[in-house]
Design a protein around this motif. Structure first.
Motif, PDB file in Angstrom:
ATOM      1  N   LEU A 287      -9.704 -12.872  -7.914  1.00 56.63           N
ATOM      2  CA  LEU A 287      -8.806 -12.711  -8.943  1.00 56.63           C
ATOM      3  C   LEU A 287      -7.884 -11.520  -8.955  1.00 56.63           C
ATOM      4  O   LEU A 287      -6.608 -11.276  -8.975  1.00 56.63           O
ATOM      5  N   MET A 288      -8.664 -10.471  -8.333  1.00 57.83           N
ATOM      6  CA  MET A 288      -8.003  -9.338  -8.034  1.00 57.83           C
ATOM      7  C   MET A 288      -7.101  -9.502  -6.942  1.00 57.83           C
ATOM      8  O   MET A 288      -5.764  -8.766  -6.757  1.00 57.83           O
ATOM      9  N   GLY A 289      -7.360 -10.028  -6.033  1.00 62.44           N
ATOM     10  CA  GLY A 289      -6.263 -10.464  -4.690  1.00 62.44           C
ATOM     11  C   GLY A 289      -5.412 -11.274  -5.079  1.00 62.44           C
ATOM     12  O   GLY A 289      -4.207 -11.004  -4.351  1.00 62.44           O
ATOM     13  N   ALA A 290      -5.150 -11.905  -6.087  1.00 61.80           N
ATOM     14  CA  ALA A 290      -4.198 -12.798  -6.555  1.00 61.80           C
ATOM     15  C   ALA A 290      -3.019 -11.953  -7.299  1.00 61.80           C
ATOM     16  O   ALA A 290      -2.165 -12.353  -7.232  1.00 61.80           O
ATOM     17  N   LEU A 291      -3.425 -10.815  -7.650  1.00 65.52           N
ATOM     18  CA  LEU A 291      -2.456  -9.952  -8.202  1.00 65.52           C
ATOM     19  C   LEU A 291      -1.371  -9.517  -7.159  1.00 65.52           C
ATOM     20  O   LEU A 291      -0.226  -9.175  -7.170  1.00 65.52           O
ATOM     21  N   ASN A 292      -1.901  -9.524  -5.750  1.00 69.87           N
ATOM     22  CA  ASN A 292      -1.129  -9.070  -4.611  1.00 69.87           C
ATOM     23  C   ASN A 292      -0.045 -10.591  -4.157  1.00 69.87           C
ATOM     24  O   ASN A 292       0.976 -10.233  -3.687  1.00 69.87           O
ATOM     25  N   ASP A 293      -0.294 -11.520  -4.764  1.00 73.04           N
ATOM     26  CA  ASP A 293       0.611 -12.790  -4.532  1.00 73.04           C
ATOM     27  C   ASP A 293       1.656 -12.537  -5.274  1.00 73.04           C
ATOM     28  O   ASP A 293       1.488 -12.622  -6.733  1.00 73.04           O
ATOM     29  N   PRO A 294       2.892 -12.642  -4.705  1.00 70.94           N
ATOM     30  CA  PRO A 294       4.323 -12.287  -5.760  1.00 70.94           C
ATOM     31  C   PRO A 294       4.331 -13.234  -6.758  1.00 70.94           C
ATOM     32  O   PRO A 294       4.849 -12.825  -7.763  1.00 70.94           O
ATOM     33  N   ASP A 295       4.176 -14.607  -6.315  1.00 68.68           N
ATOM     34  CA  ASP A 295       4.385 -15.529  -7.420  1.00 68.68           C
ATOM     35  C   ASP A 295       3.490 -15.335  -8.714  1.00 68.68           C
ATOM     36  O   ASP A 295       3.771 -15.523 -10.014  1.00 68.68           O
ATOM     37  N   THR A 296       2.195 -15.176  -8.236  1.00 62.73           N
ATOM     38  CA  THR A 296       1.226 -15.069  -9.476  1.00 62.73           C
ATOM     39  C   THR A 296       1.602 -13.769 -10.002  1.00 62.73           C
ATOM     40  O   THR A 296       1.283 -13.469 -11.501  1.00 62.73           O
ATOM     41  N   ASN A 297       1.838 -12.669  -9.409  1.00 61.83           N
ATOM     42  CA  ASN A 297       2.180 -11.011 -10.063  1.00 61.83           C
ATOM     43  C   ASN A 297       3.184 -11.611 -11.051  1.00 61.83           C
ATOM     44  O   ASN A 297       3.334 -11.086 -12.160  1.00 61.83           O
ATOM     45  N   ARG A 298       4.360 -12.154 -10.726  1.00 60.51           N
ATOM     46  CA  ARG A 298       5.473 -12.424 -11.284  1.00 60.51           C
ATOM     47  C   ARG A 298       5.125 -13.378 -12.705  1.00 60.51           C
ATOM     48  O   ARG A 298       5.658 -12.818 -13.719  1.00 60.51           O
ATOM     49  N   ALA A 299       4.250 -14.114 -12.657  1.00 58.13           N
ATOM     50  CA  ALA A 299       3.786 -14.845 -13.660  1.00 58.13           C
ATOM     51  C   ALA A 299       2.970 -14.099 -14.795  1.00 58.13           C
ATOM     52  O   ALA A 299       3.096 -14.070 -16.074  1.00 58.13           O
ATOM     53  N   ILE A 300       2.121 -13.209 -14.108  1.00 60.05           N
ATOM     54  CA  ILE A 300       1.366 -12.401 -15.153  1.00 60.05           C
ATOM     55  C   ILE A 300       2.078 -11.393 -15.712  1.00 60.05           C
ATOM     56  O   ILE A 300       1.955 -11.134 -16.759  1.00 60.05           O
TER      57      ILE A 300
ATOM     58  N   TYR B 216      -5.185 -28.582  -7.379  1.00 65.05           N
ATOM     59  CA  TYR B 216      -6.281 -27.948  -7.158  1.00 65.05           C
ATOM     60  C   TYR B 216      -7.201 -28.007  -8.347  1.00 65.05           C
ATOM     61  O   TYR B 216      -8.320 -27.261  -8.228  1.00 65.05           O
ATOM     62  N   ARG B 217      -6.890 -29.076  -9.186  1.00 69.49           N
ATOM     63  CA  ARG B 217      -7.732 -29.172 -10.539  1.00 69.49           C
ATOM     64  C   ARG B 217      -9.262 -29.547  -9.888  1.00 69.49           C
ATOM     65  O   ARG B 217     -10.182 -28.807 -10.504  1.00 69.49           O
ATOM     66  N   ASP B 218      -9.522 -30.414  -9.331  1.00 66.08           N
ATOM     67  CA  ASP B 218     -10.786 -30.965  -8.995  1.00 66.08           C
ATOM     68  C   ASP B 218     -11.407 -30.494  -7.667  1.00 66.08           C
ATOM     69  O   ASP B 218     -12.337 -31.107  -7.239  1.00 66.08           O
ATOM     70  N   ASN B 219     -11.267 -29.404  -7.109  1.00 63.67           N
ATOM     71  CA  ASN B 219     -11.713 -29.095  -5.738  1.00 63.67           C
ATOM     72  C   ASN B 219     -12.996 -28.341  -6.022  1.00 63.67           C
ATOM     73  O   ASN B 219     -13.713 -28.176  -5.014  1.00 63.67           O
ATOM     74  N   GLY B 220     -13.449 -28.229  -7.127  1.00 62.42           N
ATOM     75  CA  GLY B 220     -14.835 -27.601  -7.410  1.00 62.42           C
ATOM     76  C   GLY B 220     -15.043 -26.098  -6.969  1.00 62.42           C
ATOM     77  O   GLY B 220     -16.064 -25.484  -6.980  1.00 62.42           O
ATOM     78  N   HIS B 221     -13.789 -25.322  -6.556  1.00 58.81           N
ATOM     79  CA  HIS B 221     -14.001 -24.011  -6.016  1.00 58.81           C
ATOM     80  C   HIS B 221     -14.017 -23.304  -7.365  1.00 58.81           C
ATOM     81  O   HIS B 221     -13.165 -23.311  -8.358  1.00 58.81           O
ATOM     82  N   LYS B 222     -14.959 -22.082  -7.458  1.00 56.50           N
ATOM     83  CA  LYS B 222     -14.770 -21.151  -8.524  1.00 56.50           C
ATOM     84  C   LYS B 222     -14.321 -19.903  -8.057  1.00 56.50           C
ATOM     85  O   LYS B 222     -14.202 -19.326  -6.685  1.00 56.50           O
ATOM     86  N   VAL B 223     -13.617 -19.403  -8.805  1.00 51.98           N
ATOM     87  CA  VAL B 223     -12.854 -18.086  -8.516  1.00 51.98           C
ATOM     88  C   VAL B 223     -13.700 -17.007  -8.869  1.00 51.98           C
ATOM     89  O   VAL B 223     -14.324 -16.706  -9.775  1.00 51.98           O
ATOM     90  N   SER B 224     -13.881 -15.998  -7.611  1.00 54.01           N
ATOM     91  CA  SER B 224     -14.579 -14.993  -7.834  1.00 54.01           C
ATOM     92  C   SER B 224     -13.844 -13.775  -8.390  1.00 54.01           C
ATOM     93  O   SER B 224     -12.410 -13.824  -8.208  1.00 54.01           O
ATOM     94  N   ILE B 225     -14.408 -12.681  -8.684  1.00 55.86           N
ATOM     95  CA  ILE B 225     -13.613 -11.428  -9.293  1.00 55.86           C
ATOM     96  C   ILE B 225     -12.728 -10.733  -8.174  1.00 55.86           C
ATOM     97  O   ILE B 225     -11.582 -10.472  -8.621  1.00 55.86           O
ATOM     98  N   PHE B 226     -12.962 -10.874  -6.926  1.00 55.92           N
ATOM     99  CA  PHE B 226     -12.337 -10.235  -6.014  1.00 55.92           C
ATOM    100  C   PHE B 226     -11.234 -10.848  -5.506  1.00 55.92           C
ATOM    101  O   PHE B 226     -10.154 -10.706  -5.273  1.00 55.92           O
TER     102      PHE B 226
END
Length: 166
Positions: free
Chosen positions: A130-143, A118-128
């Motif tokens: 980012l907050m929603g990513a905490l619900n992803d179990p893989d992302t949450n485990r890494a954090i 996903y490196r060059d897809n040009g998508h900017k991550v919004s604060i929402f």
């Protein structure tokens, strides 16, 4: 019935006979392995043409000076720092369970592969997002792993501060 042997007489070669026998063995070995002998001569000829033997001869003659330079270079602060870092790093790595480092290594590899997708897809991550990513179990485990790592690191840093080292 034959007479039993009571003494064994070993034939002693004279110095001349021994020398002749060794020369005969060497001569037959060279004859059998002439292709190897020719390769050795070819390699040494190329090394001589390249000046390798002259350089080696000069190094042997200057061995005391070279040793002095090597000791001086090894005693320089950057070299001693490098040696100390290598010793400290090897001590840290030796203290870690190999299964843990294997799992972390595999996790880092997988994370890099995912990030590369996903490196060059040009998508900017919004604060929402980012907050929603905490619900992803893989992302949450890494954090959580990262936060636990930072907590353990901070505890160790605090030990140094309490003892007056930092």
């Amino acid at each position: 019935m034959a007479i039993p042997i009571k003494t064994i007489k070993k034939k002693e070669l004279t110095a001349e006979e021994s020398k002749r026998q060794k020369l005969d063995e060497l001569q037959s070995l060279i004859a059998e392995q002439d292709h190897v002998f020719n390769k050795i001569l070819e390699i040494t000829g190329e090394l001589d043409d390249a000046g390798v033997f002259d350089a080696l001869k000069a190094m042997v003659k200057a061995k005391d000076e070279l040793a002095k330079i090597a000791v001086e270079q090894a005693g320089r602060e950057p070299v001693t720092n490098l040696i100390n870092h290598a010793l400290n790093a090897s001590g840290v790595v030796a203290a870690i369970d190999p299964e843990v480092t294997a799992k972390i290594g595999a996790s880092v590899k997988s994370g890099l592969e995912e990030a590369e997708l996903y490196r060059d897809n040009g998508h900017k991550v919004s604060i929402f997002e980012l907050m929603g990513a905490l619900n992803d179990p893989d992302t949450n485990r890494a954090i959580k792993f990262g936060l636990d790592f930072l907590k353990g690191m901070g505890k160790e840093l605090g030990r140094d501060t309490r003892s007056g080292d930092v």
